[in-house]
Design an enzyme around this catalytic site. Sequence first.
Site, PDB file in Angstrom:
ATOM      1  NE  ARG A 146      -3.590  -0.317   2.921  1.00  5.37           N
ATOM      2  CZ  ARG A 146      -4.841  -0.742   2.759  1.00  5.37           C
ATOM      3  NH1 ARG A 146      -5.091  -1.991   2.489  1.00  5.37           N
ATOM      4  NH2 ARG A 146      -5.859   0.077   2.894  1.00  5.37           N
ATOM      5  CE1 TYR A 149      -4.790   7.230  -1.888  1.00  6.09           C
ATOM      6  CE2 TYR A 149      -4.947   6.161   0.243  1.00  6.09           C
ATOM      7  CZ  TYR A 149      -5.432   7.064  -0.690  1.00  6.09           C
ATOM      8  OH  TYR A 149      -6.558   7.803  -0.397  1.00  6.09           O
ATOM      9  CE  LYS A 153      -4.217  10.924  -1.318  1.00  4.43           C
ATOM     10  NZ  LYS A 153      -4.931  12.083  -1.879  1.00  4.43           N
ATOM     11  CB  VAL A 191     -15.157  -3.161   2.079  1.00  8.03           C
ATOM     12  CG1 VAL A 191     -15.463  -1.929   2.935  1.00  8.03           C
ATOM     13  CG2 VAL A 191     -15.779  -4.402   2.664  1.00  8.03           C
ATOM     14  CB  VAL A 192     -19.077   0.468   0.863  1.00  9.36           C
ATOM     15  CG1 VAL A 192     -20.524   0.872   0.598  1.00  9.36           C
ATOM     16  CG2 VAL A 192     -18.722   0.712   2.325  1.00  9.36           C
ATOM     17  CG  ASP A 210     -10.278 -12.426  11.542  1.00  8.31           C
ATOM     18  OD1 ASP A 210     -10.489 -11.270  11.120  1.00  8.31           O
ATOM     19  OD2 ASP A 210      -9.603 -12.647  12.576  1.00  8.31           O
ATOM     20  CD  GLN A 213     -10.775  -7.135   7.977  1.00 12.11           C
ATOM     21  OE1 GLN A 213     -10.994  -8.081   8.725  1.00 12.11           O
ATOM     22  NE2 GLN A 213     -10.765  -7.267   6.654  1.00 12.11           N
ATOM     23  CB  THR A 214     -12.778  -1.973  12.992  1.00 12.40           C
ATOM     24  OG1 THR A 214     -11.595  -1.229  13.341  1.00 12.40           O
ATOM     25  CG2 THR A 214     -13.032  -3.078  14.002  1.00 12.40           C
ATOM     26  NE  ARG A 279      -7.973   3.532   8.046  1.00 15.29           N
ATOM     27  CZ  ARG A 279      -7.852   3.118   6.787  1.00 15.29           C
ATOM     28  NH1 ARG A 279      -8.895   3.126   5.991  1.00 15.29           N
ATOM     29  NH2 ARG A 279      -6.700   2.692   6.337  1.00 15.29           N
TER      30      ARG A 279
HETATM   31  P1  NAD Z   1     -11.799   8.621  -7.126  1.00 22.04           P
HETATM   32  O1  NAD Z   1     -10.834   7.673  -7.734  1.00 22.04           O
HETATM   33  O2  NAD Z   1     -13.239   8.448  -7.415  1.00 22.04           O
HETATM   34  O3  NAD Z   1     -11.415  10.119  -7.485  1.00 22.04           O
HETATM   35  C1  NAD Z   1     -10.120  10.554  -7.762  1.00 22.04           C
HETATM   36  C2  NAD Z   1     -10.170  11.426  -8.994  1.00 22.04           C
HETATM   37  O4  NAD Z   1      -8.840  11.922  -9.277  1.00 22.04           O
HETATM   38  C3  NAD Z   1     -10.622  10.665 -10.236  1.00 22.04           C
HETATM   39  O5  NAD Z   1     -11.639  11.381 -10.906  1.00 22.04           O
HETATM   40  C4  NAD Z   1      -9.355  10.555 -11.066  1.00 22.04           C
HETATM   41  O6  NAD Z   1      -9.619  10.463 -12.446  1.00 22.04           O
HETATM   42  C5  NAD Z   1      -8.624  11.823 -10.670  1.00 22.04           C
HETATM   43  N1  NAD Z   1      -7.190  11.755 -10.911  1.00 22.04           N
HETATM   44  C6  NAD Z   1      -6.315  10.801 -10.502  1.00 22.04           C
HETATM   45  N2  NAD Z   1      -5.079  11.066 -10.946  1.00 22.04           N
HETATM   46  C7  NAD Z   1      -5.160  12.236 -11.633  1.00 22.04           C
HETATM   47  C8  NAD Z   1      -4.213  13.026 -12.330  1.00 22.04           C
HETATM   48  N3  NAD Z   1      -2.920  12.660 -12.418  1.00 22.04           N
HETATM   49  N4  NAD Z   1      -4.637  14.174 -12.924  1.00 22.04           N
HETATM   50  C9  NAD Z   1      -5.936  14.537 -12.858  1.00 22.04           C
HETATM   51  N5  NAD Z   1      -6.880  13.827 -12.202  1.00 22.04           N
HETATM   52  C10 NAD Z   1      -6.491  12.688 -11.610  1.00 22.04           C
HETATM   53  O7  NAD Z   1     -11.539   8.571  -5.547  1.00 22.04           O
HETATM   54  P2  NAD Z   1     -12.318   9.282  -4.354  1.00 22.04           P
HETATM   55  O8  NAD Z   1     -12.766   8.243  -3.429  1.00 22.04           O
HETATM   56  O9  NAD Z   1     -13.296  10.257  -4.865  1.00 22.04           O
HETATM   57  O10 NAD Z   1     -11.126  10.057  -3.634  1.00 22.04           O
HETATM   58  C11 NAD Z   1     -10.893  11.437  -3.851  1.00 22.04           C
HETATM   59  C12 NAD Z   1      -9.738  11.903  -2.984  1.00 22.04           C
HETATM   60  O11 NAD Z   1     -10.052  11.730  -1.611  1.00 22.04           O
HETATM   61  C13 NAD Z   1      -8.444  11.138  -3.251  1.00 22.04           C
HETATM   62  O12 NAD Z   1      -7.358  12.047  -3.214  1.00 22.04           O
HETATM   63  C14 NAD Z   1      -8.369  10.192  -2.085  1.00 22.04           C
HETATM   64  O13 NAD Z   1      -7.047   9.874  -1.760  1.00 22.04           O
HETATM   65  C15 NAD Z   1      -9.048  10.972  -0.974  1.00 22.04           C
HETATM   66  N6  NAD Z   1      -9.620  10.047   0.022  1.00 22.04           N
HETATM   67  C16 NAD Z   1     -10.770   9.350  -0.274  1.00 22.04           C
HETATM   68  C17 NAD Z   1     -11.277   8.466   0.658  1.00 22.04           C
HETATM   69  C18 NAD Z   1     -12.554   7.690   0.415  1.00 22.04           C
HETATM   70  O14 NAD Z   1     -12.951   6.906   1.278  1.00 22.04           O
HETATM   71  N7  NAD Z   1     -13.252   7.874  -0.693  1.00 22.04           N
HETATM   72  C19 NAD Z   1     -10.607   8.280   1.878  1.00 22.04           C
HETATM   73  C20 NAD Z   1      -9.435   8.966   2.112  1.00 22.04           C
HETATM   74  C21 NAD Z   1      -8.964   9.875   1.177  1.00 22.04           C
HETATM   75  N1  UDP Z   2     -12.486  -5.849   2.238  1.00 21.90           N
HETATM   76  C1  UDP Z   2     -13.200  -7.043   2.312  1.00 21.90           C
HETATM   77  N2  UDP Z   2     -13.808  -7.488   1.190  1.00 21.90           N
HETATM   78  C2  UDP Z   2     -13.772  -6.823   0.022  1.00 21.90           C
HETATM   79  C3  UDP Z   2     -13.060  -5.606  -0.055  1.00 21.90           C
HETATM   80  C4  UDP Z   2     -12.425  -5.162   1.088  1.00 21.90           C
HETATM   81  O1  UDP Z   2     -13.276  -7.665   3.380  1.00 21.90           O
HETATM   82  O2  UDP Z   2     -14.376  -7.311  -0.955  1.00 21.90           O
HETATM   83  C5  UDP Z   2     -11.841  -5.356   3.475  1.00 21.90           C
HETATM   84  C6  UDP Z   2     -10.396  -4.899   3.315  1.00 21.90           C
HETATM   85  O3  UDP Z   2      -9.514  -5.994   3.469  1.00 21.90           O
HETATM   86  C7  UDP Z   2     -10.284  -3.875   4.419  1.00 21.90           C
HETATM   87  C8  UDP Z   2     -11.683  -3.270   4.520  1.00 21.90           C
HETATM   88  O4  UDP Z   2     -12.540  -4.201   3.880  1.00 21.90           O
HETATM   89  O5  UDP Z   2      -9.986  -4.522   5.640  1.00 21.90           O
HETATM   90  C9  UDP Z   2     -11.801  -1.920   3.843  1.00 21.90           C
HETATM   91  O6  UDP Z   2     -11.313  -2.052   2.528  1.00 21.90           O
HETATM   92  P1  UDP Z   2     -11.398  -0.868   1.461  1.00 21.90           P
HETATM   93  O7  UDP Z   2     -10.622  -1.327   0.266  1.00 21.90           O
HETATM   94  O8  UDP Z   2     -12.801  -0.465   1.240  1.00 21.90           O
HETATM   95  O9  UDP Z   2     -10.711   0.374   2.161  1.00 21.90           O
HETATM   96  P2  UDP Z   2      -9.328   0.577   2.962  1.00 21.90           P
HETATM   97  O10 UDP Z   2      -8.650  -0.739   3.162  1.00 21.90           O
HETATM   98  O11 UDP Z   2      -8.574   1.487   2.091  1.00 21.90           O
HETATM   99  O12 UDP Z   2      -9.748   1.167   4.243  1.00 21.90           O
END
Ligand code: NAD
Ligand code: UDP
Length: 316
Positions: A146, A149, A153, A191-192, A210, A213-214, A279
């Site tokens: 991971r 990513y 960030k 996951v959702v 298992d 994890q949360t 988390r």
């Molecule tokens: P997403 O993949 O739907 O959106 C990301 C967008 O960024 C996409 O439209 C993608 O095309 C664009 N993008 C990626 N690389 C690019 C580039 N080089 N130039 C221009 N555009 C680019 O994801 P999301 O869930 O909407 O996430 C949006 C932001 O929020 C991300 O930065 C993500 O890290 C952050 N974030 C999201 C979550 C979540 O649960 N959704 C959690 C933590 C952080």
């Molecule tokens: N996960 C799962 N089944 C799936 C996809 C994800 O059990 O089909 C689990 C994954 O291993 C993690 C949690 O759900 O523990 C959240 O995963 P997600 O990819 O949504 O987000 P993140 O790991 O980035 O929090």
Amino acid sequence: MRVVVAGGAGFLGSHLCDALLARGDRVVSVDNFVTGRPANIAHVAEHPDFESVEVDVVDAGALTDALDGEIDAVMNLASAASPKDYYALPIETLDVGSLGTRNLLEVSRRHGARFFMASTSEVYGDPLEHPQPETYWGHVNPIGQRSMYDEAKRFSEALTMAYHRTHGLDVRIVRIFNTYGPRMQPDDGRVVSNFIVQALRGEPLTVFGDGRQTRSFCYVADEVRGLLALLDGDQTGPINIGNPGEFTMLELADLVIELTGSASPIVHRDLPQDDPKQRQPDITLARTHLGWEPEIVLREGLALTIPYFAAELGLD
Ligand code: NAD
Ligand code: UDP
């Protein structure tokens, strides 16, 4: 305000564009559609205060050419966000979190605009402190599966603070916790989305490991309200914006099965490397300084999300 939303065609970015337009701001979405979709912004394409430009924020020249006129804020949401996506795009993810963030910081500096960095709870890695306050420095494997990513960030946060300290740039950093809702891609692997799609199709729900994890899931409308509160407020951050309601993946699977009325069984699959075991956001800062807290509990948010996925799958 005239606000540039990088990643504006993504799941969260498109909802943010809607919220900015709804309050009267002008919006420029900048996106290369690598994980976002034109469909997410199609409904505002003709809005007089909305523009969409297709550009990769990693390309400094193209970004500069694409943006002109007054800019009051730059919100950087550009990045693959789902593990499935960033596993497939490791170098692009590191590029967008480093070069992309730098290019957008330069846009902010040139235009005298506020810079807003969308960071993530992943900066805490597989956390040893629970729940996670902003003061926790994290437990990240810098070379793990991971890491493209998490480290991108973390670098984005460091770069944002360097611009703040060196150039006096007005900045905001949010740490977003797992957010869900309409416009997530059915195949994004999160996951959702996986559980709802599997339940609606009557396929087994794939619980990784298992399932104990949360995660703590925030409905997108609550999340976007928090992002705007941070943008408008006087706190630099980082500030956690997420819903402290914490669930195991088995609890989530049971809830999705109940709400969809599905007969799907649960199956277990391998847990990915470095998958955080727990988390939960500590949102004391957001409550105290932004007056923000989430309002939509998981059961309610899932009920708002399931019809969207049913329509996407043609099952409505
Ligand atoms: P997403 O993949 O739907 O959106 C990301 C967008 O960024 C996409 O439209 C993608 O095309 C664009 N993008 C990626 N690389 C690019 C580039 N080089 N130039 C221009 N555009 C680019 O994801 P999301 O869930 O909407 O996430 C949006 C932001 O929020 C991300 O930065 C993500 O890290 C952050 N974030 C999201 C979550 C979540 O649960 N959704 C959690 C933590 C952080
Ligand atoms: N996960 C799962 N089944 C799936 C996809 C994800 O059990 O089909 C689990 C994954 O291993 C993690 C949690 O759900 O523990 C959240 O995963 P997600 O990819 O949504 O987000 P993140 O790991 O980035 O929090």
